[in-house]
Design a protein around this motif. Structure first.
Motif, PDB file in Angstrom:
ATOM      1  N   PRO A  88     -37.804  62.191 -17.741  1.00 31.54           N
ATOM      2  CA  PRO A  88     -37.354  63.497 -17.258  1.00 31.54           C
ATOM      3  C   PRO A  88     -38.106  63.914 -16.000  1.00 31.54           C
ATOM      4  N   ALA A  89     -37.430  64.663 -15.147  1.00 31.89           N
ATOM      5  CA  ALA A  89     -38.029  65.110 -13.888  1.00 31.89           C
ATOM      6  C   ALA A  89     -39.291  65.930 -14.131  1.00 31.89           C
ATOM      7  N   ALA A  90     -39.301  66.742 -15.194  1.00 27.09           N
ATOM      8  CA  ALA A  90     -40.458  67.606 -15.460  1.00 27.09           C
ATOM      9  C   ALA A  90     -41.708  66.772 -15.712  1.00 27.09           C
ATOM     10  N   ARG A  91     -41.561  65.663 -16.445  1.00 19.91           N
ATOM     11  CA  ARG A  91     -42.727  64.808 -16.717  1.00 19.91           C
ATOM     12  C   ARG A  91     -43.187  64.107 -15.438  1.00 19.91           C
ATOM     13  N   LEU A  92     -42.258  63.604 -14.664  1.00 20.50           N
ATOM     14  CA  LEU A  92     -42.608  62.927 -13.424  1.00 20.50           C
ATOM     15  C   LEU A  92     -43.253  63.890 -12.435  1.00 20.50           C
ATOM     16  N   ARG A  93     -42.809  65.106 -12.452  1.00 22.88           N
ATOM     17  CA  ARG A  93     -43.392  66.118 -11.567  1.00 22.88           C
ATOM     18  C   ARG A  93     -44.866  66.347 -11.933  1.00 22.88           C
ATOM     19  N   ARG A  94     -45.162  66.375 -13.254  1.00 26.32           N
ATOM     20  CA  ARG A  94     -46.551  66.549 -13.679  1.00 26.32           C
ATOM     21  C   ARG A  94     -47.418  65.393 -13.207  1.00 26.32           C
ATOM     22  N   ILE A  95     -46.849  64.186 -13.216  1.00 29.56           N
ATOM     23  CA  ILE A  95     -47.591  63.019 -12.747  1.00 29.56           C
ATOM     24  C   ILE A  95     -47.864  63.126 -11.247  1.00 29.56           C
ATOM     25  N   VAL A  96     -46.851  63.519 -10.495  1.00 32.18           N
ATOM     26  CA  VAL A  96     -47.011  63.660  -9.044  1.00 32.18           C
ATOM     27  C   VAL A  96     -48.066  64.718  -8.729  1.00 32.18           C
ATOM     28  N   VAL A  97     -48.024  65.828  -9.429  1.00 29.62           N
ATOM     29  CA  VAL A  97     -49.022  66.882  -9.213  1.00 29.62           C
ATOM     30  C   VAL A  97     -50.418  66.368  -9.546  1.00 29.62           C
ATOM     31  N   ALA A  98     -50.520  65.566 -10.610  1.00 28.63           N
ATOM     32  CA  ALA A  98     -51.827  65.090 -11.065  1.00 28.63           C
ATOM     33  C   ALA A  98     -52.453  64.091 -10.091  1.00 28.63           C
ATOM     34  N   CYS A  99     -51.661  63.152  -9.579  1.00 33.35           N
ATOM     35  CA  CYS A  99     -52.274  62.088  -8.771  1.00 33.35           C
ATOM     36  C   CYS A  99     -52.184  62.335  -7.267  1.00 33.35           C
ATOM     37  N   GLU A 100     -51.433  63.345  -6.836  1.00 32.29           N
ATOM     38  CA  GLU A 100     -51.352  63.748  -5.427  1.00 32.29           C
ATOM     39  C   GLU A 100     -51.110  62.557  -4.501  1.00 32.29           C
ATOM     40  N   ASP A 123     -47.620  70.985  -1.265  1.00 32.97           N
ATOM     41  CA  ASP A 123     -48.284  69.736  -0.882  1.00 32.97           C
ATOM     42  C   ASP A 123     -47.522  68.517  -1.393  1.00 32.97           C
ATOM     43  N   ALA A 124     -46.209  68.552  -1.253  1.00 25.44           N
ATOM     44  CA  ALA A 124     -45.372  67.441  -1.723  1.00 25.44           C
ATOM     45  C   ALA A 124     -45.683  66.179  -0.913  1.00 25.44           C
ATOM     46  N   PRO A 125     -45.605  65.016  -1.561  1.00 26.00           N
ATOM     47  CA  PRO A 125     -45.833  63.768  -0.821  1.00 26.00           C
ATOM     48  C   PRO A 125     -44.726  63.534   0.199  1.00 26.00           C
ATOM     49  N   ARG A 126     -45.052  62.802   1.235  1.00 31.81           N
ATOM     50  CA  ARG A 126     -44.042  62.410   2.210  1.00 31.81           C
ATOM     51  C   ARG A 126     -43.203  61.289   1.587  1.00 31.81           C
ATOM     52  N   VAL A 127     -41.952  61.258   1.936  1.00 29.22           N
ATOM     53  CA  VAL A 127     -41.026  60.311   1.321  1.00 29.22           C
ATOM     54  C   VAL A 127     -40.828  59.088   2.214  1.00 29.22           C
ATOM     55  N   GLY A 128     -40.991  57.934   1.618  1.00 28.06           N
ATOM     56  CA  GLY A 128     -40.594  56.696   2.266  1.00 28.06           C
ATOM     57  C   GLY A 128     -39.221  56.344   1.728  1.00 28.06           C
ATOM     58  N   TRP A 129     -38.178  56.508   2.544  1.00 30.18           N
ATOM     59  CA  TRP A 129     -36.799  56.348   2.078  1.00 30.18           C
ATOM     60  C   TRP A 129     -36.376  54.911   2.291  1.00 30.18           C
ATOM     61  N   MET A 130     -36.263  54.170   1.201  1.00 35.28           N
ATOM     62  CA  MET A 130     -36.031  52.740   1.289  1.00 35.28           C
ATOM     63  C   MET A 130     -34.542  52.404   1.359  1.00 35.28           C
ATOM     64  N   GLU A 131     -33.882  53.112   2.285  1.00 32.16           N
ATOM     65  CA  GLU A 131     -32.493  52.852   2.679  1.00 32.16           C
ATOM     66  C   GLU A 131     -32.454  52.847   4.198  1.00 32.16           C
ATOM     67  N   GLU A 132     -31.406  52.270   4.757  1.00 24.70           N
ATOM     68  CA  GLU A 132     -31.315  52.172   6.216  1.00 24.70           C
ATOM     69  C   GLU A 132     -31.262  53.542   6.882  1.00 24.70           C
ATOM     70  N   ARG A 133     -30.548  54.482   6.233  1.00 28.97           N
ATOM     71  CA  ARG A 133     -30.407  55.819   6.833  1.00 28.97           C
ATOM     72  C   ARG A 133     -30.728  56.882   5.804  1.00 28.97           C
ATOM     73  N   PRO A 134     -31.383  57.960   6.235  1.00 29.67           N
ATOM     74  CA  PRO A 134     -31.680  59.060   5.306  1.00 29.67           C
ATOM     75  C   PRO A 134     -30.425  59.829   4.933  1.00 29.67           C
ATOM     76  N   GLU A 135     -30.467  60.477   3.801  1.00 29.90           N
ATOM     77  CA  GLU A 135     -29.353  61.320   3.398  1.00 29.90           C
ATOM     78  C   GLU A 135     -29.377  62.623   4.189  1.00 29.90           C
ATOM     79  N   ALA A 136     -28.264  63.325   4.151  1.00 27.79           N
ATOM     80  CA  ALA A 136     -28.134  64.566   4.920  1.00 27.79           C
ATOM     81  C   ALA A 136     -29.240  65.545   4.548  1.00 27.79           C
ATOM     82  N   GLY A 137     -29.894  66.081   5.550  1.00 21.76           N
ATOM     83  CA  GLY A 137     -30.949  67.069   5.329  1.00 21.76           C
ATOM     84  C   GLY A 137     -32.308  66.483   5.019  1.00 21.76           C
TER      85      GLY A 137
END
Length: 520
Positions: A88-100, A123-137
């Motif tokens: 679930p997104a809520a659990r993954l969010r807790r992990i992201v917050v914890a390990c920064e 303080d969200a992490p920067r995204v490495g988008w592993m596709e040729e083109r980013p999505e809109a926005g």
């Protein structure tokens, strides 16, 4: 000699560049391709600002791309943090917050989940988008096009063997995941022992079944790289279907299978393994839970040419700390299979019947949590300046020196004056032919007996398995005070992200449902 985990691939790329490193269906990735692609990602990460010691998360299903990312993160000098795309997104969010993490790698099939995780996050992490083109926005730090254009010449990130390689988040008793820090040297110590003990080499074709956030996969992946073997990744759509798993082993001509015991049990219960099956399978390994002896007998009778090894150890001690090579097919389905003796470089100690582990695999501790680290990693019983990990597992040592696992400090209960190991009840249930799987938990009763023993079970297809019939059968195997008071039937038992039976969920379910609503 300790080496960095990423060096295992580079060495194979120099010696056998065209040899297959990763196999996923019809797709094959050679060691040269894996080495080059991961180096390009490492250079892209460094160019974007990643530095030694940074955390880099990745959110993606278990596919070859994720393994390229994992390796590229290590080559950049960072720690990789696998994020389970099925959580679930809520659990993954807790992990992201914890390990920064400084960066979070992902791709299109995880875009909605990624959005939920990062929405409104400070303080969200920067995204490495592993596709040729980013999505809109989307404004990623870099895209797959940037990675493809990066040079693939190697560089030294300054990493040392004692530096962390990854953080694996496990379930925490408070509901907040715990991040176990694992170093390059921790992993390499187990791999050095395992390659020598099992004889793994470049002729092997090994399974990649467990999720990337589960430490068993660490051996699958880096053990294969160290040996120059082929890692055959089990597709997600196959991973939980026993007949398809059996066919996967046949078609891949696997020489090594490694999984949690419940997978082996499921394949046995539905008779997915034929007599004389898997002629090229040399080794069957399991870890993470107790393998019921009837399941082991089933496998050893049908695949007698393979070597069977029980591995034991928590994530905090890196993959496994003890082993037992089963010498022959057990004659008694109630026979207890030991966890054996310590792997090379490891030490097993019994203190007040609780198993403690010391040695080369011991984690530095929990990420950013000195209190939990101090509580679990305690001073060594006899050697000043060294530590042990308190496993919470109860054990004993047999006269022949082998260790046995007899339960958990948190699953041993006392009811009506009797000390009861819930694992003993589960072992008895495992011998019943009418059950595909079962689990036993205890919840507070509020009465004089203190605890209510509860059994969750999934019957075999067509079996007449009711609480009454199961209770009668179980009464022939265990004392009356061990018989469950509550029963709940499932099509399949709930499992956590690592594929183990989700016992907290079962406890919650039994506690939440009134007695009258449960089978008794």
């Amino acid at each position: 000699m300790s080496v960095l985990l990423q060096d295992l691939v580079s060495r194979q790329a120099e010696k056998r560049p065209e040899a297959s490193a990763i196999v996923y269906g019809p797709k094959r990735l050679s060691y040269a391709q894996l080495d080059a692609a991961s180096t390009r990602l490492a250079r892209t990460l460094r160019e974007a600002g990643c530095r030694k010691g940074d955390r880099v998360g990745f959110l993606y299903p278990k596919k070859p791309a994720a393994m390229v990312w994992m390796l590229g993160i290590l080559k950049a000098g960072a720690m990789h943090v696998p994020l389970d795309a099925a959580s679930p997104a809520a659990r993954l969010r807790r992990i992201v917050v914890a390990c920064e993490p400084r960066f979070l790698l992902s791709a299109a099939n995880c875009a909605p989940l990624l959005g939920e995780i990062l929405a409104g996050l400070e303080d969200a992490p920067r995204v490495g988008w592993m596709e040729e083109r980013p999505e809109a926005g989307m404004r990623p730090a870099f895209t797959l096009a940037d990675v493809a254009g990066a040079p693939c010449s190697p560089f030294d990130p300054g990493t040392k063997p004692d530096d962390p390689a990854h953080i694996l988040f496990t379930s925490g008793s408070t509901g907040v995941p715990k991040g176990v820090v694992i170093t390059h040297a921790n992993v390499q110590a187990f791999i050095d022992w395992a390659l020598a003990h099992f004889g793994l080499d470049h002729s092997d074709r090994v399974s990649g079944h467990t999720p990337l956030h589960f430490d068993l996969s660490t051996y699958d992946i880096f053990g294969a790289y160290a040996a120059g073997a082929e890692l055959h990744v089990v597709p997600l759509e196959t991973a939980l279907l026993p007949h398809r798993l059996a066919e996967f082993i046949r078609l891949s001509r696997l020489t090594q299978w490694f999984s949690v015991p419940s997978v082996l049990g499921y394949m046995a219960k539905v008779d997915a393994v034929r007599q004389g099956d898997f002629p090229e399978l040399r080794r069957v390994l399991w870890c993470g839970e107790v393998l019921p002896t009837p399941t082991l007998i089933h496998w050893m009778k049908r695949v007698p040419h393979a070597r069977y090894t029980n591995l034991y150890g928590p994530t905090e001690a890196t993959i496994a700390s003890s082993y037992y090579d089963v010498p022959e097919c057990p004659g008694d389905p109630t026979e207890h299979i030991p966890i054996g003796r310590a792997c090379g470089g490891e030490e097993i100690l019994l203190i007040d019947n609780e198993i403690h582990i010391a040695g080369a695999g011991l984690s530095p501790g929990y990420w950013a949590d000195p209190e939990k680290t101090a509580a679990a990693f305690v001073p060594h019983a006899t050697r000043t300046g060294e530590r042990m990990y308190r496993t919470g597992d109860l054990g004993r040592r047999r006269p022949d020196g082998l260790f046995e696992l007899i339960g958990r400090t948190d699953t041993q209960i006392k009811s009506r004056g009797y000390r009861i190991e819930l694992g003993e009840i589960e072992a008895a249930l495992a011998s019943l032919a009418s059950l595909r799987e079962s689990a036993v938990v205890a919840i507070p009763s509020g009465g004089f007996e203190q605890w209510l023993i509860c059994c969750a079970y999934a019957p075999m297809s067509g079996a007449q398995a009711t609480p009454a019939t199961l209770r009668a059968a179980l009464a022939r195997l265990v004392p009356s005070y061990m018989l469950p008071a509550r029963w709940a039937r499932y099509d399949a038992l709930p499992r956590n992200a690592n594929g183990k039976v989700d016992r907290p969920a079962l406890k919650q379910s039994f506690s939440a449902v009134p007695m009258a609503a449960l089978e008794t």
